[in-house]
Design an enzyme around this catalytic site. Structure first.
Site, PDB file in Angstrom:
ATOM      1  N   GLU A  16       0.879  -1.160   0.000  1.00  0.00           N
ATOM      2  CA  GLU A  16       0.000   0.000   0.000  1.00  0.00           C
ATOM      3  C   GLU A  16       0.923   1.218   0.000  1.00  0.00           C
ATOM      4  O   GLU A  16       1.859   1.273   0.795  1.00  0.00           O
ATOM      5  CB  GLU A  16      -0.880   0.038   1.253  1.00  0.00           C
ATOM      6  CG  GLU A  16      -1.827   1.232   1.220  1.00  0.00           C
ATOM      7  CD  GLU A  16      -2.654   1.423   2.490  1.00  0.00           C
ATOM      8  OE1 GLU A  16      -2.335   0.802   3.506  1.00  0.00           O
ATOM      9  OE2 GLU A  16      -3.615   2.209   2.437  1.00  0.00           O
ATOM     10  N   ARG A  59       5.724 -13.304   8.854  1.00  0.00           N
ATOM     11  CA  ARG A  59       6.417 -12.050   8.604  1.00  0.00           C
ATOM     12  C   ARG A  59       7.684 -11.986   9.439  1.00  0.00           C
ATOM     13  O   ARG A  59       7.835 -12.680  10.435  1.00  0.00           O
ATOM     14  CB  ARG A  59       5.502 -10.871   8.913  1.00  0.00           C
ATOM     15  CG  ARG A  59       5.270 -10.629  10.389  1.00  0.00           C
ATOM     16  CD  ARG A  59       4.227  -9.544  10.605  1.00  0.00           C
ATOM     17  NE  ARG A  59       4.517  -8.385   9.773  1.00  0.00           N
ATOM     18  CZ  ARG A  59       3.580  -7.557   9.312  1.00  0.00           C
ATOM     19  NH1 ARG A  59       2.309  -7.783   9.605  1.00  0.00           N
ATOM     20  NH2 ARG A  59       3.902  -6.523   8.590  1.00  0.00           N
ATOM     21  N   LYS A  75       4.848  -0.053  10.082  1.00  0.00           N
ATOM     22  CA  LYS A  75       4.760   1.156   9.277  1.00  0.00           C
ATOM     23  C   LYS A  75       4.117   2.281  10.063  1.00  0.00           C
ATOM     24  O   LYS A  75       4.496   3.434   9.929  1.00  0.00           O
ATOM     25  CB  LYS A  75       3.898   0.878   8.031  1.00  0.00           C
ATOM     26  CG  LYS A  75       4.678   0.739   6.742  1.00  0.00           C
ATOM     27  CD  LYS A  75       3.731   0.935   5.575  1.00  0.00           C
ATOM     28  CE  LYS A  75       3.978  -0.069   4.466  1.00  0.00           C
ATOM     29  NZ  LYS A  75       2.962   0.028   3.402  1.00  0.00           N
TER      30      LYS A  75
END
Length: 552
Positions: A34, A258, A268
């Site tokens: 994104e 992850r 983020k």
RNA sequence: UGAGGUAUGGUGUAAUGGUAGCACUACAGAUUUUGGUUCUGCCUGCCCAGGUUCGAAUCCUGGUACCUCAACCA
């Protein structure tokens, strides 16, 4: 060797099976960030999996921006992401945007309404939350759930045309409010957002949700293997449901764990906060775990590649020791980083009392000791030198191998010197060392004599002041024994918790003002230019480096 | 008390019914014109309990622990 190569991770097994069984002819993956932030170390792993796997099996990878939430996204990020991917060494097949599919998505949405598979809901956010139930209690149907397809269609078009304000209505799939999987309790497909989109501008005031977008985007592009992180595994049934309901190309989703790194923030959201609050100089601040940040820190793409290959791929929660990353960086840099001698600010002057006045000797020093026959640099040696203050100690313990009173030390690439006398200022601070050099210890002349310590030096007559604007390793080279595991970013911002790792020997890349890369072999020196705008106390230190390095 | 996922040294990852291996870390030593690099050595592991089997990390049964999901984020 060959057996080594045969070890496959679970994703490779899946792909090989699919290729072998003819389920797919070739693979097409996608990397779907994104555009709401910069790529970080966690993305390095994802990059390595999505691009690397495709590369390995002769497939391709699309770069697709998941830009369905205009209020958080920006073209600044779009550009930065591309740059980081290229730096890492990957090339995408197509550059796509979820927003490219808004028209198609909308068409499908109308079709679902006509099929009675979706409805417009007037509930408030709070009502919806209440009626969704909890993980162990079923939800309740919305009072608007049974609107007719005609009414829904009319309403939906009005919503699309901007007749309603943000939050007033929402478009949901009609599945099952009592479903044991929360994701199936009539998931929201569209929400109203009168916001400017970085690509579609003001064309839309409704934007599709992730779940209603991702699978279809994969399907449109004919992605064969849609590989994402573990937290999306509960979404997979919904991913499949939309694809099946619409009867479109069956892309499949696979999940891996992850990457987490000790002592490192990998969110983020928090990184954005650091940037927005001005607590770091920007996304590419070398303290940041972003790709552009570690790049400025001197990390190489090759080192990142090595790291990603070493950490493996699995579905277990992964908390990697950052020391493995650092090992990879050293491994790569050690082989090819140029070396220069350097003393940090506040050096000590060394005067060689038996050195012939005015004499200069030039030494050819290897740029990289690992390649002694390779490129050389010329370094001048004179009777007045500077050494790093850390390389001298007046009351030194036995284990201190550097210079001490009446002690001997080798000046790297040149003579052994002996410290005979200290000169102190009024406060008792050592400002000069009077030493003698041993002429018989000149390299290449006569017998080689060894002493325990070897230190850096620069000639005051030839020292070149090099003002550097990059500091280095403040965050990741902090003394790990001093900080708690899982150091939170608040601790990160507390200078007390930062301990600079002095003397930690590692090649590092620094940049001078003109952007020229200079590499030093000892780090622990942190440098910031006078114009630094950082408000962080630790970093407001102006340091001028002296270096024996003379360009040509 | 729902659904989904995962359990192998300190960390991560292999072994798919046949001697639990590799890497990082830690520790010890050798080499070294960087207290780096390199080399050598060394400690530590199959979540638990049953079962099947000549033999189980692996298969079966039952537990336990951890992670994810209840944004109009992705």
């Amino acid at each position: 060797m060959e057996e080594e190569a045969r070890k496959l991770n679970f994703l490779e097994e899946i792909i090989e099976d699919d290729l072998k069984s003819g389920k797919v002819e070739s693979i097409l993956t996608r990397f779907p960030p994104e555009p709401n932030g910069y790529l970080h170390l966690g993305h390095a792993k994802s990059l390595c999996i999505n691009f690397g796997l495709a590369q390995k099996y002769g497939g391709k990878t699309n770069l697709r921006y998941d830009d369905t939430n205009p209020t958080k996204e920006d073209t600044e990020y779009v550009d930065a992401i591309k740059e980081d991917i290229k730096w890492r060494g990957f090339q995408w097949e197509k550059e796509c945007y979820a927003s490219d599919y808004f028209d198609q998505l909308y068409e499908w949405a109308e079709w679902m309404i006509q099929q009675g598979l979706a409805y417009v809901d007037d509930q408030t956010q709070e009502q919806m939350r209440e009626n969704r139930g909890t993980v162990d209690t079923p939800g309740k149907n919305s009072p608007w759930r049974d609107r007719t397809p005609e009414e829904n269609l009319k309403l939906f078009r009005e919503v699309r045309d901007g007749k309603y304000a943000d939050g007033e209505k929402v478009r949901r799939a009609k599945i099952d409010m009592a479903h044991p999987k929360m994701e199936f309790r009539d998931p929201i497909m569209y929400r109203i957002k009168h916001a400017h989109h970085h690509r579609t501008g003001d064309k839309w005031c409704i934007y599709p949700m992730y779940d209603y977008t991702h699978g279809q985007s994969d399907s449109i592009e004919h992605i064969t293997h849609s590989i994402c992180t573990l937290e999306f595994d509960v979404h997979r049934p919904l991913y499949d449901w939309y694809i099946k309901t619409l009867g479109i190309y069956p892309s499949h989703q696979y999940e891996f764990a992850r990457l987490n790194l000790t002592y490192t923030l990998m969110s983020k959201r928090k990184l954005l906060e650091l940037v927005q609050k001005g607590l770091v100089a920007g996304w590419d601040d070398p303290r940041m775990p972003t790709l552009c940040g570690v790049r400025r820190r001197g990390y190489t793409a090759e080192a990142l590649k090595m790291f990603c290959e070493k950490i493996g791929v699995s579905k277990r929660d992964q908390l990697m020791d950052i020391q493995l990353l650092e090992w990879c960086v050293r491994q790569d840099l050690n082989a090819r980083a140029n070396r220069y001698m350097v003393v940090s600010d506040d050096p000590i002057k060394v005067t060689l009392t038996n050195w012939p006045a005015g004499q200069v000797e030039w030494y050819d020093c290897p740029l990289n000791p690992a390649d002694p026959e390779g490129a050389k640099r010329k370094v001048p040696f004179t009777g007045e030198l500077l050494i790093d203050r850390a390389d001298f100690m007046e009351d030194a313990p036995n284990k201190f191998f550097r210079l001490k009173p009446d002690g001997e030390v080798r000046l790297k690439y040149t003579y052994i010197i002996k410290c005979n006398e200290l000169v102190k200022d009024a406060e008792g601070k050592v400002i000069e060392l009077k030493c003698t050099y041993d002429p018989s210890t000149k390299p290449g002349s006569g017998e080689w004599r060894s002493v325990k310590g070897t230190i850096h030096w620069v000639s005051t007559a030839y020292a070149k002041e090099l003002e550097l604007r990059q500091y280095d390793r403040l965050f990741t080279l902090a003394d790990m024994s001093q900080v708690p595991e899982y150091m939170d970013y608040k601790d990160f911002l507390n200078p007390e918790s930062l301990v600079i790792a002095k003397g930690y020997a590692e090649p590092a890349l620094l940049e001078d003002k003109s952007g020229i890369a200079v590499q030093f072999e000892r780090v622990g020196y942190y440098i910031i230019d006078k114009d630094s705008t950082s408000e962080h106390p630790v970093f407001n230190k102006t340091t001028a480096l002296k270096d024996s390095y003379r360009p040509e």
